[in-house]
Enzyme design. Sequence first.
Site, PDB file in Angstrom:
ATOM      1  N   HIS A 321       0.847  -1.184   0.000  1.00  0.00           N
ATOM      2  CA  HIS A 321       0.000   0.000   0.000  1.00  0.00           C
ATOM      3  C   HIS A 321       0.880   1.231   0.000  1.00  0.00           C
ATOM      4  O   HIS A 321       1.952   1.224   0.606  1.00  0.00           O
ATOM      5  CB  HIS A 321      -0.901   0.012   1.260  1.00  0.00           C
ATOM      6  CG  HIS A 321      -2.044   0.946   1.142  1.00  0.00           C
ATOM      7  ND1 HIS A 321      -1.931   2.279   1.466  1.00  0.00           N
ATOM      8  CD2 HIS A 321      -3.316   0.752   0.719  1.00  0.00           C
ATOM      9  CE1 HIS A 321      -3.099   2.861   1.250  1.00  0.00           C
ATOM     10  NE2 HIS A 321      -3.963   1.965   0.797  1.00  0.00           N
ATOM     11  N   ASP A 379      -7.953  -5.489   0.180  1.00  0.00           N
ATOM     12  CA  ASP A 379      -8.429  -6.345  -0.894  1.00  0.00           C
ATOM     13  C   ASP A 379      -8.036  -7.808  -0.725  1.00  0.00           C
ATOM     14  O   ASP A 379      -8.525  -8.662  -1.458  1.00  0.00           O
ATOM     15  CB  ASP A 379      -7.885  -5.828  -2.243  1.00  0.00           C
ATOM     16  CG  ASP A 379      -8.431  -4.461  -2.571  1.00  0.00           C
ATOM     17  OD1 ASP A 379      -9.647  -4.275  -2.422  1.00  0.00           O
ATOM     18  OD2 ASP A 379      -7.653  -3.567  -2.952  1.00  0.00           O
TER      19      ASP A 379
HETATM   20  N1  CMC Z   1       4.174  -7.447  -4.848  1.00  0.00           N
HETATM   21  C1  CMC Z   1       5.515  -7.389  -5.040  1.00  0.00           C
HETATM   22  N2  CMC Z   1       6.264  -6.293  -4.858  1.00  0.00           N
HETATM   23  C2  CMC Z   1       5.617  -5.178  -4.462  1.00  0.00           C
HETATM   24  C3  CMC Z   1       4.226  -5.163  -4.242  1.00  0.00           C
HETATM   25  C4  CMC Z   1       3.505  -6.358  -4.452  1.00  0.00           C
HETATM   26  N3  CMC Z   1       2.178  -6.382  -4.260  1.00  0.00           N
HETATM   27  N4  CMC Z   1       3.837  -3.928  -3.878  1.00  0.00           N
HETATM   28  C5  CMC Z   1       4.956  -3.185  -3.856  1.00  0.00           C
HETATM   29  N5  CMC Z   1       6.028  -3.944  -4.216  1.00  0.00           N
HETATM   30  C6  CMC Z   1       7.436  -3.518  -4.265  1.00  0.00           C
HETATM   31  C7  CMC Z   1       7.740  -2.680  -5.484  1.00  0.00           C
HETATM   32  O1  CMC Z   1       8.155  -3.496  -6.562  1.00  0.00           O
HETATM   33  C8  CMC Z   1       8.825  -1.783  -4.981  1.00  0.00           C
HETATM   34  O2  CMC Z   1      10.012  -2.523  -4.919  1.00  0.00           O
HETATM   35  P1  CMC Z   1      11.443  -1.779  -5.179  1.00  0.00           P
HETATM   36  O3  CMC Z   1      11.579  -0.777  -4.071  1.00  0.00           O
HETATM   37  O4  CMC Z   1      12.434  -2.867  -5.140  1.00  0.00           O
HETATM   38  O5  CMC Z   1      11.320  -1.139  -6.531  1.00  0.00           O
HETATM   39  C9  CMC Z   1       8.411  -1.495  -3.545  1.00  0.00           C
HETATM   40  O6  CMC Z   1       7.634  -2.650  -3.152  1.00  0.00           O
HETATM   41  C10 CMC Z   1       7.559  -0.235  -3.377  1.00  0.00           C
HETATM   42  O7  CMC Z   1       6.430  -0.370  -4.242  1.00  0.00           O
HETATM   43  P2  CMC Z   1       5.832   0.805  -5.105  1.00  0.00           P
HETATM   44  O8  CMC Z   1       5.254   0.241  -6.356  1.00  0.00           O
HETATM   45  O9  CMC Z   1       6.839   1.905  -5.256  1.00  0.00           O
HETATM   46  O10 CMC Z   1       4.695   1.299  -4.129  1.00  0.00           O
HETATM   47  P3  CMC Z   1       3.448   2.171  -4.484  1.00  0.00           P
HETATM   48  O11 CMC Z   1       3.102   2.905  -3.278  1.00  0.00           O
HETATM   49  O12 CMC Z   1       3.683   2.978  -5.716  1.00  0.00           O
HETATM   50  O13 CMC Z   1       2.304   1.092  -4.848  1.00  0.00           O
HETATM   51  C11 CMC Z   1       0.512  -0.420  -4.638  1.00  0.00           C
HETATM   52  C12 CMC Z   1       1.322   0.707  -3.976  1.00  0.00           C
HETATM   53  C13 CMC Z   1      -0.710  -0.716  -3.804  1.00  0.00           C
HETATM   54  C14 CMC Z   1       0.020   0.033  -6.031  1.00  0.00           C
HETATM   55  C15 CMC Z   1       1.405  -1.666  -4.768  1.00  0.00           C
HETATM   56  O14 CMC Z   1       1.799  -2.102  -3.491  1.00  0.00           O
HETATM   57  C16 CMC Z   1       0.722  -2.794  -5.525  1.00  0.00           C
HETATM   58  O15 CMC Z   1       0.757  -2.809  -6.773  1.00  0.00           O
HETATM   59  N6  CMC Z   1       0.051  -3.753  -4.816  1.00  0.00           N
HETATM   60  C17 CMC Z   1      -0.707  -4.782  -5.456  1.00  0.00           C
HETATM   61  C18 CMC Z   1      -2.068  -4.244  -5.888  1.00  0.00           C
HETATM   62  C19 CMC Z   1      -2.988  -4.030  -4.712  1.00  0.00           C
HETATM   63  O16 CMC Z   1      -3.138  -4.867  -3.846  1.00  0.00           O
HETATM   64  N7  CMC Z   1      -3.684  -2.872  -4.715  1.00  0.00           N
HETATM   65  C20 CMC Z   1      -4.657  -2.522  -3.680  1.00  0.00           C
HETATM   66  C21 CMC Z   1      -4.209  -1.365  -2.846  1.00  0.00           C
HETATM   67  S1  CMC Z   1      -5.151  -1.139  -1.353  1.00  0.00           S
HETATM   68  C22 CMC Z   1      -6.769  -0.804  -1.793  1.00  0.00           C
HETATM   69  C23 CMC Z   1      -6.954   0.323  -2.713  1.00  0.00           C
HETATM   70  O17 CMC Z   1      -6.267   1.351  -2.689  1.00  0.00           O
HETATM   71  O18 CMC Z   1      -7.856   0.243  -3.526  1.00  0.00           O
END
Ligand code: CMC
Length: 445
Positions: A321, A379
């Site tokens: 998140h 989720d």
């Molecule tokens: N699986 C694997 N690696 C992950 C994941 C994941 N679900 N989420 C984040 N990471 C890694 C990412 O690759 C990055 O690694 P590095 O620092 O080595 O590059 C690090 O963690 C930070 O991630 P980010 O993409 O920079 O984080 P963000 O804040 O931009 O993204 C997120 C947040 C929710 C989009 C992401 O965690 C994700 O894609 N999660 C899976 C989808 C999901 O469950 N979404 C629902 C969110 S909660 C409910 C809502 O908002 O609707």
Amino acid sequence: MDTVDTRATLGDPSKCGHVTLIDHATGKQYDLPVLQGSEGPKVIDVQRLYRDTGYFTYDPGYTSTGSCDSQITFLDGEKGILRHRGYAIEDLAEHSDYLEVCHLLLYGELPNAGQKAEFEHDITYHTMLHEQLQYFYRGFRRDAHPMAVMVGVVGALSAFYPDSTDFHDVQKRRLATHQLIAKMPTIAAMAYKYSVGQPFVYPRNDLSYAGNFLHMTFSVPSEDYKISPALVRAMDRIFILHADHEQNASTSTVRMASSSGANPFACIAAGIASLWGPAHGGANQAVLTMLQEIGTKDHIPEFIKRAKDKNDPFRLMGFGHRVYKNYDPRATILRTSTHEVLEEVGIKDEPLLDLAMELEKIALEDEYFVERKLFPNVDFYSGITLKAFGFPTSMFTPIFALGRTAGWVSQWKEMIKDPQQKIDRPRQLYTGHQARPYVHLDQRL
Ligand code: CMC
């Protein structure tokens, strides 16, 4: 009711010092005010930055940027805290109901008995859709995703209620917020009914908000439909848990779309579109698809490996998140609720739940997830619960949208009333061509 305005009593953010920006190129120094809200980290006020310094800030994805001040929801991602108007989500989920939470978000306070009865009456009065809207549904393919249908139908409401664009009129503004909360279950249930080829079921105002939604979704005219109070309560809790989450992508979309003065129904449709994506609300559907793909516990290590591989686009859905660097409190509540729902519907053994719990355990012990503070989010467990109700996976995100409507309309209303409100217009760091002479067609390579 619209006169209740906690802004006046809670006050504006206070100024608490400044930070100094030093431009080493020119030797000039600029003091930027620092603001402190009632809770949360301090904020550097950069509103005058461009005017005073000639610089913009650069922050793709808004990871360090506050877009507004708000009094609705507080979130401490490090500690895993979520509160609406000061009330802990755990307390609201246990003791309150969705319509009370809607009132709380919209008007700043939990309703007293009289206000509650009045609010419930106002909402149930608007549950029906204009009959003409049925033709919108019939224009969609039967296999259309219900989120596509919802974007279309909610956007179409702006044509049915053009008066709502006059939202500076308090009565019209209130009407639009109530209509949206009232009609969303009807719209979502009709999207489902259309997809399975069953007749639309009209709302029943003698039922509770959640009870009516289940009735419109699962009942058929030829049979009596009965649902246990425990399941109605569990559905209601799901709505509460999704009600608001401060400035997430869909809420910010609603605010941004509305900042130009557009029709509120069209702006909520924009929020629904934003929610649909798998990085946001679409993750609940993606979690179930992922669990089905993993299939059995012995495949978990392979998927964990893929999630960690930067050359593989696969991510562990329902994990991570932007703000929570701890367990999402909504996921904790939902995990318990999942067990209760399964028991209530008589599912003794749900392999997907066992798989999800094992996946969570393995991920939470894995260095990659620990280092990045990736925890289950809202989720992760909601899909398993909704599946137990009998919803197809395509309905998971519409149910998220239904619950989030309370937050969208409350944030929209707060924005409209904010005296500082102006059109949202981010700037950019331009990296394209500099000026060049026009090339005529016969001279192009
Ligand atoms: N699986 C694997 N690696 C992950 C994941 C994941 N679900 N989420 C984040 N990471 C890694 C990412 O690759 C990055 O690694 P590095 O620092 O080595 O590059 C690090 O963690 C930070 O991630 P980010 O993409 O920079 O984080 P963000 O804040 O931009 O993204 C997120 C947040 C929710 C989009 C992401 O965690 C994700 O894609 N999660 C899976 C989808 C999901 O469950 N979404 C629902 C969110 S909660 C409910 C809502 O908002 O609707």
